[in-house]
Motif scaffolding. Structure first.
Motif, PDB file in Angstrom:
ATOM      1  N   ASN A  66       0.827  -1.201   0.000  1.00  0.00           N
ATOM      2  CA  ASN A  66       0.000   0.000   0.000  1.00  0.00           C
ATOM      3  C   ASN A  66       0.864   1.255   0.000  1.00  0.00           C
TER       4      ASN A  66
ATOM      5  N   ALA B 290       0.772   4.387  -2.493  1.00  0.00           N
ATOM      6  CA  ALA B 290       0.531   5.749  -1.996  1.00  0.00           C
ATOM      7  C   ALA B 290       1.661   6.691  -2.384  1.00  0.00           C
TER       8      ALA B 290
ATOM      9  N   ASP C 139      -4.393   5.413  -5.867  1.00  0.00           N
ATOM     10  CA  ASP C 139      -5.425   5.101  -4.880  1.00  0.00           C
ATOM     11  C   ASP C 139      -5.677   3.593  -4.846  1.00  0.00           C
TER      12      ASP C 139
ATOM     13  N   ASP D 253      -8.287   0.356  -3.179  1.00  0.00           N
ATOM     14  CA  ASP D 253      -9.455  -0.144  -2.467  1.00  0.00           C
ATOM     15  C   ASP D 253      -9.135  -1.553  -1.988  1.00  0.00           C
TER      16      ASP D 253
ATOM     17  N   THR E 210      -7.784   5.312   8.687  1.00  0.00           N
ATOM     18  CA  THR E 210      -8.392   4.887   7.427  1.00  0.00           C
ATOM     19  C   THR E 210      -8.107   3.417   7.157  1.00  0.00           C
TER      20      THR E 210
ATOM     21  N   HIS F  26     -10.508   0.413   5.374  1.00  0.00           N
ATOM     22  CA  HIS F  26     -10.025  -0.673   4.526  1.00  0.00           C
ATOM     23  C   HIS F  26     -10.233  -2.043   5.177  1.00  0.00           C
TER      24      HIS F  26
END
Length: 223
Positions: A27, A31, A36, A38, A71, A76
């Motif tokens: 991730n 980033a 982005d 999901d 977040t 997530h």
């Protein structure tokens, strides 16, 4: 990013889930490159973390960054998407996150496989790491053959499973299953980073390969 909902080994009384490093380090590469992400899981909703991946010897700054991030924890992992929520047209990459939980709910999941098949057919990247490579097993090509047949790839090895002491406790040995499915399995040194790129299929051998898988994806996207 495809993650497991499974919190427990099937054969033994032991917790499992995702291996944190395989999500956090991947991730972070995304980033850092402005991509982005999901999270999707077989059932949607809650995603468990394998408690062994939270040991102080295993946690580095990136792991702590994500573990403490609201977040990451509250969106997530707590509210992951269901396969039906995902439109493959919206994504350039699908990445199957490892952790032994995935052996139970990735291996025969045709919904997740269909998403990956469509992303690949749209010239996207299919990636997987460690035990998460089992998510490739239900994938098929347009003519009905196994997606992994004849492909170079890697994943968690029999040697690594033996070093974990889990050879007899897991559902199957991933290296054996991939080889039976016709894959050309590329084995590296146990627990050392090993990334295999075969066109737009990118796989990593173990948790320490997650960053390299992410970096290989960025390289592919920039071509």
């Amino acid at each position: 990013m495809v993650v497991t909902n499974n919190p427990k080994f099937k054969k033994i009384q032991r917790a499992t889930g995702i291996w944190l490093k395989e999500a956090s380090h991947f991730n972070k590469v995304m980033a850092d490159n402005g991509i982005d992400v999901d999270y999707v899981s077989p059932q949607g909703g809650y995603v468990p973390i394998d408690p062994l991946s939270l040991g102080t010897d295993d946690m580095d700054a990136t792991d702590w960054e994500y573990y403490l991030d609201d977040t990451f924890r509250n969106e997530h992992l707590a509210k992951s998407l269901k396969p039906a929520d995902v439109d493959p047209q919206d994504y350039q990459v699908i990445y199957f996150v490892g952790g032994h939980g995935s052996m139970t709910d990735f291996t025969e999941n045709t919904e997740l496989a269909a998403i990956a098949e469509k992303i690949y057919a749209n010239d996207g990247v299919v990636a997987a790491n460690c035990v998460g490579v089992c998510g490739l097993l239900p994938m098929r090509t347009a003519d009905g053959n196994r997606f992994v047949h004849g492909r170079k790839l890697t994943g968690f090895t029999n040697d690594e499973e033996a070093l974990n002491g889990l050879t007899n406790d897991v559902e199957f040995l991933l290296e054996d299953e991939l080889s039976k499915a016709g894959a050309s399995f590329v084995k590296g040194t146990a627990f050392e980073p090993n990334i295999v790129v075969d066109d737009r299929l990118i796989t990593g051998q173990n948790p320490n390969s997650a960053t390299g898988v992410g970096e290989a994806i960025i390289k592919e996207l920039l071509q």
